[in-house]
Structure formats: structure tokens, C-alpha cells
Write a protein that holds these residues in place. Structure first.
Motif, PDB file in Angstrom:
ATOM      1  N   VAL A   1       0.833  -1.198   0.000  1.00 27.43           N
ATOM      2  CA  VAL A   1       0.000   0.000   0.000  1.00 27.43           C
ATOM      3  C   VAL A   1       0.870   1.251   0.000  1.00 27.43           C
ATOM      4  CG1 VAL A   1      -2.049  -1.019   1.064  1.00 27.43           C
ATOM      5  CG2 VAL A   1      -0.232  -0.163   2.521  1.00 27.43           C
ATOM      6  N   GLY A   2       0.439   2.245  -0.755  1.00 22.92           N
ATOM      7  CA  GLY A   2       1.197   3.486  -0.834  1.00 22.92           C
ATOM      8  C   GLY A   2       0.362   4.675  -0.410  1.00 22.92           C
ATOM      9  N   ASP A   3       0.975   5.564   0.348  1.00 25.10           N
ATOM     10  CA  ASP A   3       0.358   6.844   0.690  1.00 25.10           C
ATOM     11  C   ASP A   3       1.333   7.884   0.151  1.00 25.10           C
ATOM     12  OD1 ASP A   3      -0.799   9.079   1.723  1.00 25.10           O
ATOM     13  OD2 ASP A   3      -0.339   8.628   3.825  1.00 25.10           O
ATOM     14  N   CYS A   4       1.078   8.343  -1.078  1.00 25.40           N
ATOM     15  CA  CYS A   4       2.077   9.116  -1.815  1.00 25.40           C
ATOM     16  C   CYS A   4       1.525  10.449  -2.320  1.00 25.40           C
ATOM     17  CB  CYS A   4       2.587   8.300  -2.999  1.00 25.40           C
ATOM     18  SG  CYS A   4       3.128   6.639  -2.572  1.00 25.40           S
ATOM     19  N   PRO A   5       1.275  11.387  -1.404  1.00 29.22           N
ATOM     20  CA  PRO A   5       0.775  12.696  -1.849  1.00 29.22           C
ATOM     21  C   PRO A   5       1.845  13.428  -2.648  1.00 29.22           C
ATOM     22  CG  PRO A   5       1.394  12.781   0.465  1.00 29.22           C
ATOM     23  CD  PRO A   5       1.513  11.343   0.045  1.00 29.22           C
ATOM     24  N   PRO A   6       1.441  14.384  -3.496  1.00 30.88           N
ATOM     25  CA  PRO A   6       2.428  15.155  -4.253  1.00 30.88           C
ATOM     26  C   PRO A   6       3.405  15.825  -3.287  1.00 30.88           C
ATOM     27  CG  PRO A   6       0.213  15.648  -5.015  1.00 30.88           C
ATOM     28  CD  PRO A   6       0.068  14.809  -3.782  1.00 30.88           C
ATOM     29  N   THR A   7       4.678  15.531  -3.448  1.00 28.26           N
ATOM     30  CA  THR A   7       5.715  16.039  -2.561  1.00 28.26           C
ATOM     31  C   THR A   7       6.964  16.257  -3.397  1.00 28.26           C
ATOM     32  OG1 THR A   7       4.823  14.639  -0.806  1.00 28.26           O
ATOM     33  CG2 THR A   7       7.012  15.537  -0.436  1.00 28.26           C
ATOM     34  N   THR A   8       7.567  17.435  -3.296  1.00 30.30           N
ATOM     35  CA  THR A   8       8.761  17.659  -4.108  1.00 30.30           C
ATOM     36  C   THR A   8      10.037  17.546  -3.277  1.00 30.30           C
ATOM     37  OG1 THR A   8       8.556  20.036  -3.744  1.00 30.30           O
ATOM     38  CG2 THR A   8       7.650  19.166  -5.807  1.00 30.30           C
ATOM     39  N   ALA A   9      11.088  17.138  -3.962  1.00 28.59           N
ATOM     40  CA  ALA A   9      12.419  17.108  -3.354  1.00 28.59           C
ATOM     41  C   ALA A   9      13.432  17.111  -4.486  1.00 28.59           C
ATOM     42  CB  ALA A   9      12.600  15.869  -2.486  1.00 28.59           C
ATOM     43  N   TRP A  10      14.668  17.461  -4.157  1.00 33.70           N
ATOM     44  CA  TRP A  10      15.741  17.385  -5.145  1.00 33.70           C
ATOM     45  C   TRP A  10      16.239  15.958  -5.182  1.00 33.70           C
ATOM     46  CZ3 TRP A  10      17.426  20.997  -8.585  1.00 33.70           C
ATOM     47  CH2 TRP A  10      16.837  22.259  -8.463  1.00 33.70           C
ATOM     48  N   ALA A  11      16.207  15.391  -6.367  1.00 35.33           N
ATOM     49  CA  ALA A  11      16.611  14.003  -6.503  1.00 35.33           C
ATOM     50  C   ALA A  11      17.009  13.740  -7.942  1.00 35.33           C
ATOM     51  CB  ALA A  11      15.456  13.073  -6.115  1.00 35.33           C
ATOM     52  N   ASP A  12      17.743  12.658  -8.127  1.00 34.36           N
ATOM     53  CA  ASP A  12      17.990  12.133  -9.459  1.00 34.36           C
ATOM     54  C   ASP A  12      16.911  11.063  -9.640  1.00 34.36           C
ATOM     55  OD1 ASP A  12      18.700  10.584 -11.607  1.00 34.36           O
ATOM     56  OD2 ASP A  12      20.828  10.505 -11.104  1.00 34.36           O
ATOM     57  N   PRO A  13      15.922  11.328 -10.500  1.00 35.17           N
ATOM     58  CA  PRO A  13      14.775  10.413 -10.608  1.00 35.17           C
ATOM     59  C   PRO A  13      15.176   8.973 -10.927  1.00 35.17           C
ATOM     60  CG  PRO A  13      14.344  12.439 -11.824  1.00 35.17           C
ATOM     61  CD  PRO A  13      15.774  12.497 -11.382  1.00 35.17           C
ATOM     62  N   VAL A  14      16.231   8.786 -11.741  1.00 36.32           N
ATOM     63  CA  VAL A  14      16.659   7.438 -12.103  1.00 36.32           C
ATOM     64  C   VAL A  14      17.233   6.722 -10.880  1.00 36.32           C
ATOM     65  CG1 VAL A  14      18.221   6.091 -13.550  1.00 36.32           C
ATOM     66  CG2 VAL A  14      17.061   8.094 -14.492  1.00 36.32           C
ATOM     67  N   THR A  15      18.084   7.433 -10.145  1.00 34.21           N
ATOM     68  CA  THR A  15      18.669   6.876  -8.923  1.00 34.21           C
ATOM     69  C   THR A  15      17.587   6.552  -7.911  1.00 34.21           C
ATOM     70  OG1 THR A  15      20.712   8.103  -9.203  1.00 34.21           O
ATOM     71  CG2 THR A  15      20.203   7.375  -6.964  1.00 34.21           C
ATOM     72  N   LEU A  16      16.664   7.499  -7.741  1.00 36.91           N
ATOM     73  CA  LEU A  16      15.608   7.301  -6.749  1.00 36.91           C
ATOM     74  C   LEU A  16      14.726   6.113  -7.120  1.00 36.91           C
ATOM     75  CD1 LEU A  16      14.294   8.170  -4.145  1.00 36.91           C
ATOM     76  CD2 LEU A  16      12.928   9.815  -5.442  1.00 36.91           C
ATOM     77  N   SER A  17      14.401   5.978  -8.402  1.00 30.49           N
ATOM     78  CA  SER A  17      13.602   4.832  -8.847  1.00 30.49           C
ATOM     79  C   SER A  17      14.319   3.522  -8.541  1.00 30.49           C
ATOM     80  CB  SER A  17      13.332   4.902 -10.358  1.00 30.49           C
ATOM     81  OG  SER A  17      12.447   5.950 -10.637  1.00 30.49           O
ATOM     82  N   SER A  18      15.627   3.482  -8.823  1.00 32.15           N
ATOM     83  CA  SER A  18      16.410   2.264  -8.548  1.00 32.15           C
ATOM     84  C   SER A  18      16.444   1.970  -7.059  1.00 32.15           C
ATOM     85  CB  SER A  18      17.849   2.418  -9.036  1.00 32.15           C
ATOM     86  OG  SER A  18      17.871   2.867 -10.356  1.00 32.15           O
ATOM     87  N   ALA A  19      16.614   3.035  -6.263  1.00 36.15           N
ATOM     88  CA  ALA A  19      16.663   2.864  -4.814  1.00 36.15           C
ATOM     89  C   ALA A  19      15.343   2.293  -4.308  1.00 36.15           C
ATOM     90  CB  ALA A  19      16.946   4.203  -4.142  1.00 36.15           C
ATOM     91  N   LEU A  20      14.241   2.862  -4.779  1.00 34.99           N
ATOM     92  CA  LEU A  20      12.931   2.385  -4.338  1.00 34.99           C
ATOM     93  C   LEU A  20      12.693   0.954  -4.791  1.00 34.99           C
ATOM     94  CD1 LEU A  20      10.754   5.550  -4.912  1.00 34.99           C
ATOM     95  CD2 LEU A  20      11.388   4.529  -2.724  1.00 34.99           C
ATOM     96  N   ASP A  21      13.138   0.635  -6.011  1.00 37.79           N
ATOM     97  CA  ASP A  21      12.989  -0.734  -6.492  1.00 37.79           C
ATOM     98  C   ASP A  21      13.722  -1.707  -5.574  1.00 37.79           C
ATOM     99  OD1 ASP A  21      11.330  -0.107  -8.596  1.00 37.79           O
ATOM    100  OD2 ASP A  21      12.913  -0.086 -10.101  1.00 37.79           O
ATOM    101  N   ALA A  22      14.948  -1.351  -5.189  1.00 38.36           N
ATOM    102  CA  ALA A  22      15.740  -2.236  -4.324  1.00 38.36           C
ATOM    103  C   ALA A  22      15.058  -2.413  -2.968  1.00 38.36           C
ATOM    104  CB  ALA A  22      17.149  -1.668  -4.135  1.00 38.36           C
ATOM    105  N   VAL A  23      14.571  -1.301  -2.418  1.00 39.42           N
ATOM    106  CA  VAL A  23      13.974  -1.351  -1.084  1.00 39.42           C
ATOM    107  C   VAL A  23      12.620  -2.060  -1.094  1.00 39.42           C
ATOM    108  CG1 VAL A  23      13.066   0.070   0.805  1.00 39.42           C
ATOM    109  CG2 VAL A  23      15.230   0.685  -0.291  1.00 39.42           C
ATOM    110  N   ILE A  24      11.784  -1.754  -2.088  1.00 41.48           N
ATOM    111  CA  ILE A  24      10.453  -2.386  -2.159  1.00 41.48           C
ATOM    112  C   ILE A  24      10.595  -3.876  -2.476  1.00 41.48           C
ATOM    113  CG2 ILE A  24       8.231  -2.442  -3.374  1.00 41.48           C
ATOM    114  CD1 ILE A  24       8.515   0.628  -3.736  1.00 41.48           C
ATOM    115  N   ASP A  25      11.512  -4.206  -3.381  1.00 44.42           N
ATOM    116  CA  ASP A  25      11.768  -5.606  -3.727  1.00 44.42           C
ATOM    117  C   ASP A  25      12.136  -6.380  -2.459  1.00 44.42           C
ATOM    118  OD1 ASP A  25      12.461  -8.003  -5.034  1.00 44.42           O
ATOM    119  OD2 ASP A  25      14.476  -7.297  -5.490  1.00 44.42           O
TER     120      ASP A  25
END
Length: 155
Positions: A32-56
Motif C-alpha cells: 500500500v502506498g500513501d504518496c501525496p504530491p511532494t517535491t524534493a531534489w533528486a535524481d529520478p533514475v537513482t531514486l527509482s532504482s533505490a525504491l525498487d531495491a527497497v520495495i523488492d
């Protein structure tokens, strides 16, 4: 080299949660995700990979009928993404070592994967001024917190 931009990490996280939902569902785990619009400085590719590793990881170690919760929030100068699972979690000693290169809990040696995902993730996030922390999720489980800056890198 991190390619930083002001990113809607809420939307990006929601997208990763949606991408992992079928895998979780196939294992009988509620993601389940609770993901309201929230901004931050990030590298979207890195962040996607990080989330994939953690969620996996979270989905892999969470038993059937338990939940994995992904929560995005902003708090002053930072935004956070928290992934909390209902798995066995880690001991205090294991928590100090998680994310080290190739380290795996001795209890999880039979689970596929190199253990590299989390150390690479940590280095990439650090390059973007972010961090990743691991803690206990009560009553049992692992809580992973990714923290990202809300203000841009200063030249």
C-alpha cells in the motif's frame, strides 16, 4: 554523476508502488502506498532504482497476508519516503551492517540477490545529498527511510 532536478517524489513513488503491486499480490502481500504530491531534489533514475531495491526487499521478506506500507511526506527542509514491512526485520547488530557491500543477514543467505542493491543505493543517494536509514518497524519488520533535500544544491 547524479542528475538532480526538483522531482515530485510522491508521483515517482506511487509509480514504483504500482509497478511492484502485481509481484506483491502474487506473493499474498499487501503493498500500500500513501504518496501525496511532494517535491524534493533528486535524481529520478537513482531514486527509482533505490525504491525498487527497497520495495523488492520488503516484498521478498514479508510473509503472506502481511503488509508493506510506503509513505511519502515532507517535513521542513526534507522529504522522506518510508518503506515499512511486516517481515522478520533485523537485529540491532544487523541494522548497523545493512547496506554494507555484499552483506546479508545470515538468516537470509538462501534468498536470491547479491546484497549489492542497498549499498549502491546508499552511495547514489548520498551523491544527491540524500540518505537512507534502517530501523525497526514495530511490532516486527524493517523500516527503511529515504531522506531527500527540499532545497537545491548550492553552487
Amino acid at each position: 554523476e547524479a542528475d538532480l532536478s526538483l522531482t515530485d517524489i510522491g508521483a515517482l513513488t506511487a509509480e514504483r508502488v504500482a509497478a511492484w503491486a502485481p509481484t506483491a499480490e502474487a506473493r499474498g502481500v499487501r503493498l500500500v502506498g500513501d504518496c501525496p504530491p511532494t517535491t524534493a531534489w533528486a535524481d529520478p533514475v537513482t531514486l527509482s532504482s533505490a525504491l525498487d531495491a527497497v520495495i523488492d526487499n520488503a516484498v521478498k521478506f514479508t510473509p503472506k497476508d502481511e503488509r508493506v506500507e510506503v509513505t511519502v511526506a515532507s517535513n521542513g527542509d526534507t522529504s522522506t519516503i518510508v518503506v515499512a514491512d511486516g517481515g522478520p526485520g533485523l537485529t540491532d547488530e544487523e541494522l548497523t551492517r545493512v547496506g554494507d557491500r555484499f552483506w546479508r543477514s545470515s538468516r537470509h543467505q538462501n534468498v536470491k540477490g547479491s546484497g549489492l542493491g542497498l549499498s549502491i543505493t546508499r552511495a547514489l543517494l548520498a551523491a544527491a545529498g540524500g540518505s537512507i536509514a534502517y530501523g525497526h518497524h514495530e511490532p516486527h519488520g524493517l523500516k527503511v527511510t529515504v531522506t531527500l533535500p527540499r532545497t537545491g544544491p548550492t553552487a
